[in-house]
Design an enzyme around this catalytic site. Structure first.
Site, short mmCIF file in Angstrom:
data_model
loop_
_atom_site.label_atom_id
_atom_site.label_comp_id
_atom_site.label_asym_id
_atom_site.label_seq_id
_atom_site.Cartn_x
_atom_site.Cartn_y
_atom_site.Cartn_z
N ASN A 196 26.10 13.90 -18.72
CA ASN A 196 25.26 12.91 -19.38
C ASN A 196 24.70 13.50 -20.67
OD1 ASN A 196 24.02 10.48 -19.76
ND2 ASN A 196 22.66 10.62 -18.01
N HIS A 227 26.46 2.40 -21.30
CA HIS A 227 26.25 3.82 -21.56
C HIS A 227 27.61 4.51 -21.60
CE1 HIS A 227 23.92 7.43 -21.90
NE2 HIS A 227 24.25 7.93 -20.73
N CYS A 232 24.69 7.41 -27.53
CA CYS A 232 25.54 7.95 -26.47
C CYS A 232 27.01 7.91 -26.85
CB CYS A 232 25.31 7.20 -25.16
SG CYS A 232 25.89 5.48 -25.18
#
Length: 331
Positions: free
Chosen positions: A298, A278, A142
Site C-alpha cells: 500500500n 484505490h 495512489c
C-alpha cells in the site's frame, strides 16, 4: 499533550467511561494529532473515535484466525466519509466499478500450477526488488505511487540491480492524461510514459511535495527509467494467470479499499465491495496455507497494516483485485 492529559477529569465528556476517553487521549498523543489542545475538536474527534471502535468490533466478529483483523490506527479519528475523501477519491480508472457477479477461481487450479508455492519479490533469492513503502499523505496520487513503484521493481528485476527510488512527483506533475493529486489512472500513466518516451528520474532530482505543481521535466536527462510497453488486463475468473504473471514481477492493481482504514493484519476475505477507488501493488503470494493470499503493498506509510502491506485472499476477486491488472516492461 501534558495539559490535556492533566485536565482529563475536567475535559471528559459526561457519561463516558474514563478508560475509553483516556485511551483516546493516549491515541491523540501517540499519533501527534494537531487538535490535542482544542477542546471542541478533541471531543468531536472522540465521538468519531468511539464510532470507529464499534465499527472495528463488528469487523472482528469472526472465529477464523486467518481472517483479517482490525484495530486502532492513525485513521481511527476519521469518519468513513473523511477517509474516503482523503484517500479514496484519487483513482479514476477507465472502468469505475465491476459487475456484482461472484468470480471464483478454483483453489485446485492454483495448487496445480507449475510455480513456487510462495513468492515474495521483497526477498527473492536473497535480494529485494521492492523499494521501501511510501506515503502518499494528503496527495490523491495512489495511481502515480503504484506506477512508480512498479517501475522501480521491474527495472530492478530486468536489470538485476537493487530497485531505484524513482520520482512519484514527476508522474503527478507531468502525466498529461491524469489530474495530479486530484486523481488519475495507472494505465493512463503508463500510456503517457510510452507515448512521451519520458525518463522517470530519481526522486532526489524531482522530490515529492504532496501537491500538484507544474511539470519540471529536464530537457534531456542523462539518467532515468523509461517504459517500453505495458499491459492492462482483467483476470476475473482467471486468477491463476495472475499468479503466473507474478513470476515475472510485481503487478499494479486497482481495488476497493473502502473498509481498509483500520486494517491491522490477517487475510482480507470479506468486507470488500467492487467500487474501484484505490491502486496498489502486488509483490508476491503464498499458497502454502489453508487460505492462499496475495502480498499487497500500500502507499499509506509503513505504519499502516503489516508494515505498510496487506494480505488479500486469492481466487475470489476480493476487493476487485483481479479486474484491473497491469504490468510493464522497461526499455
Amino acid at each position: 499533550m501534558a495539559d490535556v492529559l492533566g485536565e482529563a477529569d475536567d475535559d471528559r465528556p459526561s457519561g463516558v467511561k474514563p478508560d475509553i476517553f483516556d485511551t483516546f487521549l493516549k491515541y491523540v498523543d501517540q499519533y501527534k494529532k494537531s487538535y490535542y489542545n482544542e477542546t471542541k475538536e478533541l471531543h468531536f474527534r472522540f465521538n468519531i473515535f468511539k464510532e470507529n471502535l464499534v465499527r472495528i468490533e463488528k469487523l472482528n466478529l469472526h472465529t477464523n484466525k486467518s481472517f483479517a483483523w482490525y484495530g486502532i490506527n492513525k485513521f481511527s479519528d476519521l469518519t468513513p466519509e473523511e477517509f474516503k475523501a482523503s484517500y479514496l477519491t484519487d483513482l479514476k480508472p477507465y472502468v469505475g466499478s465491476l459487475d456484482d457477479k461472484n468470480h471464483i477461481t478454483q483453489v485446485d487450479k492454483l495448487h496445480s500450477l507449475n510455480i513456487p508455492q510462495k513468492l515474495d519479490w521483497r526477498n527473492f533469492k536473497n535480494q529485494s526488488y521492492v523499494s521501501p513503502v511510501k506515503n502518499q499523505n494528503s496527495c490523491g496520487g495512489c495511481w502515480a505511487f503504484s506506477t512508480a513503484e512498479l517501475m522501480e521493481s521491474m527495472y530492478a528485476i530486468q536489470k538485476h540491480v537493487p530497485p531505484p527510488h524513482l520520482s512519484v512527483q514527476e508522474i503527478i506533475d507531468c502525466s498529461q492524461y491524469n489530474s495530479g493529486c486530484t486523481g488519475g489512472d495507472t494505465c493512463a500513466a503508463m500510456q503517457w510514459m510510452v507515448d512521451s518516451h519520458v525518463s522517470l528520474v530519481n526522486d532526489t532530482k524531482y522530490p515529492l511535495t504532496d501537491t500538484s505543481d507544474y511539470c519540471k521535466l529536464l530537457p534531456s536527462p542523462t539518467t532515468g527509467v523509461k517504459v517500453k510497453n505495458f499491459t492492462c488486463q482483467s483476470y476475473l475468473d482467471d486468477e491463476q494467470d495472475m499468479l503466473m504473471l507474478l513470476s515475472n514481477g510485481p503487478l499494479t492493481v486497482s481495488v476497493d479499499a473502502t473498509l481498509w482504514a483500520n486494517y491491522q493484519g490477517g487475510i482480507i476475505q470479506h468486507h470488500c465491495g467492487n467500487t474501484i477507488n484505490h491502486a496498489v501493488v502486488i509483490v508476491g503470494y503464498d499458497l502454502t496455507g489453508d487460505t492462499p493470499y496475495y502480498i499487497v503493498r500500500n502507499s499509506w506509510g509503513p505504519d499502516f497494516g503489516i508494515n505498510g502491506y496487506l494480505h488479500i485472499k486469492i481466487g475470489e476477486n476480493i476487493c476487485g483485485i483481479a479486474g484491473h491488472v497491469s504490468t510493464l516492461y522497461i526499455v
